[in-house]
Design a protein around this motif. Structure first.
Motif, mmCIF file in Angstrom:
data_model
loop_
_atom_site.group_PDB
_atom_site.id
_atom_site.type_symbol
_atom_site.label_atom_id
_atom_site.label_comp_id
_atom_site.label_asym_id
_atom_site.label_seq_id
_atom_site.Cartn_x
_atom_site.Cartn_y
_atom_site.Cartn_z
ATOM 1 N N SER A 34 0.812 -1.221 0.000
ATOM 2 C CA SER A 34 0.000 0.000 0.000
ATOM 3 C C SER A 34 0.845 1.270 0.000
ATOM 4 C CB SER A 34 -0.954 0.007 1.191
ATOM 5 O OG SER A 34 -0.224 -0.036 2.393
ATOM 6 N N ASN A 35 2.008 1.239 0.627
ATOM 7 C CA ASN A 35 2.835 2.446 0.663
ATOM 8 C C ASN A 35 3.615 2.673 -0.633
ATOM 9 O OD1 ASN A 35 4.422 0.230 1.255
ATOM 10 N ND2 ASN A 35 5.767 1.345 2.626
ATOM 11 N N LEU A 36 3.414 1.805 -1.623
ATOM 12 C CA LEU A 36 4.059 1.992 -2.916
ATOM 13 C C LEU A 36 3.073 2.392 -4.007
ATOM 14 C CD1 LEU A 36 6.606 -0.954 -3.119
ATOM 15 C CD2 LEU A 36 7.036 1.426 -2.574
ATOM 16 N N SER A 37 1.800 2.578 -3.658
ATOM 17 C CA SER A 37 0.797 2.919 -4.676
ATOM 18 C C SER A 37 1.227 4.161 -5.432
ATOM 19 C CB SER A 37 -0.561 3.161 -4.035
ATOM 20 O OG SER A 37 -1.074 1.958 -3.551
ATOM 21 N N SER A 38 1.425 3.986 -6.709
ATOM 22 C CA SER A 38 1.839 5.084 -7.583
ATOM 23 C C SER A 38 2.535 4.492 -8.798
ATOM 24 C CB SER A 38 2.796 6.037 -6.849
ATOM 25 O OG SER A 38 3.024 7.183 -7.618
ATOM 26 N N VAL A 39 3.097 5.379 -9.601
ATOM 27 C CA VAL A 39 3.933 4.962 -10.723
ATOM 28 C C VAL A 39 5.366 5.352 -10.383
ATOM 29 C CG1 VAL A 39 4.447 5.304 -13.169
ATOM 30 C CG2 VAL A 39 2.067 5.201 -12.392
ATOM 31 N N VAL A 57 7.176 0.965 -13.178
ATOM 32 C CA VAL A 57 6.434 0.097 -12.268
ATOM 33 C C VAL A 57 5.180 0.826 -11.824
ATOM 34 C CG1 VAL A 57 6.516 -1.270 -10.156
ATOM 35 C CG2 VAL A 57 8.622 -0.811 -11.398
ATOM 36 N N SER A 58 4.034 0.168 -11.961
ATOM 37 C CA SER A 58 2.761 0.737 -11.518
ATOM 38 C C SER A 58 2.190 -0.136 -10.411
ATOM 39 C CB SER A 58 1.751 0.791 -12.668
ATOM 40 O OG SER A 58 2.265 1.542 -13.728
ATOM 41 N N PHE A 59 2.085 0.415 -9.222
ATOM 42 C CA PHE A 59 1.482 -0.284 -8.093
ATOM 43 C C PHE A 59 0.035 0.188 -7.997
ATOM 44 C CE2 PHE A 59 5.997 0.075 -7.110
ATOM 45 C CZ PHE A 59 6.321 -1.230 -6.813
ATOM 46 N N ASP A 60 -0.899 -0.659 -8.350
ATOM 47 C CA ASP A 60 -2.308 -0.281 -8.407
ATOM 48 C C ASP A 60 -3.098 -1.043 -7.343
ATOM 49 O OD1 ASP A 60 -4.987 0.175 -9.014
ATOM 50 O OD2 ASP A 60 -4.607 0.237 -11.171
ATOM 51 N N GLN A 61 -3.446 -0.341 -6.244
ATOM 52 C CA GLN A 61 -4.185 -0.979 -5.157
ATOM 53 C C GLN A 61 -5.601 -1.361 -5.567
ATOM 54 O OE1 GLN A 61 -3.317 -2.092 -2.162
ATOM 55 N NE2 GLN A 61 -1.209 -1.537 -2.591
ATOM 56 N N THR A 62 -6.246 -0.543 -6.404
ATOM 57 C CA THR A 62 -7.633 -0.835 -6.774
ATOM 58 C C THR A 62 -7.729 -2.104 -7.605
ATOM 59 O OG1 THR A 62 -7.485 0.624 -8.703
ATOM 60 C CG2 THR A 62 -8.346 1.579 -6.672
#
Length: 139
Positions: A34-39, A57-62
């Motif tokens: 969760s703390n990496l959500s972003s691009v 890298v794209s971290f997508d929580q949704t």
């Protein structure tokens, strides 16, 4: 000029490697941290072929996924989280696009440098052979 730039990148990579240690703490999860959500964008240098390449890298929580793209290598896929702690994230990489261009099942470690920068370490699928080092920055 490009050779000089590549030489400087190589020297910086070697210095970062010498100053860094990778530690792993076992916590398993499939969803992105969760703390990496972003691009996050950056570049890495691969030692065995003496080349650098781009990382997105794209971290997508949704969507509960971590998407990896290597635009300059024409490949990409996703990362599955293996282990993590507050300063480090370890992933298994699954290449789904451009499988002839990139190696499948490598291990990736992201080590936190600060709130907007992670060190990127890539290991071959044997999990022992360190192959590439780079930096990714939060966008």
């Amino acid at each position: 000029m490009k050779q000089w730039f590549n030489f400087l990148k190589y020297i910086l990579v070697v210095l970062f490697i010498l100053l860094s240690q990778i530690s792993c703490k076992s916590i398993s999860s499939e969803s992105p941290p969760s703390n990496l959500s972003s691009v996050w964008k950056g570049a890495a240098y691969q030692f065995d072929v003496s080349e650098s390449w781009d990382i997105v890298v794209s971290f997508d929580q949704t969507k509960q996924q971590t998407v990896i793209k290597y635009p300059s290598l024409n490949c990409g896929g996703y990362w599955s989280l293996l282990d993590s702690d507050e300063e480090m994230f370890e992933f298994r990489e699954v290449i789904t696009e451009g499988q002839n261009e990139c190696t499948n099942n490598g291990r990736v470690v992201l080590k936190k440098k600060d709130d907007v920068t992670f060190e990127f370490y890539y290991f071959w699928p044997d999990d022992q052979t360190f192959s590439a080092y780079g930096l990714v920055f939060k966008r």
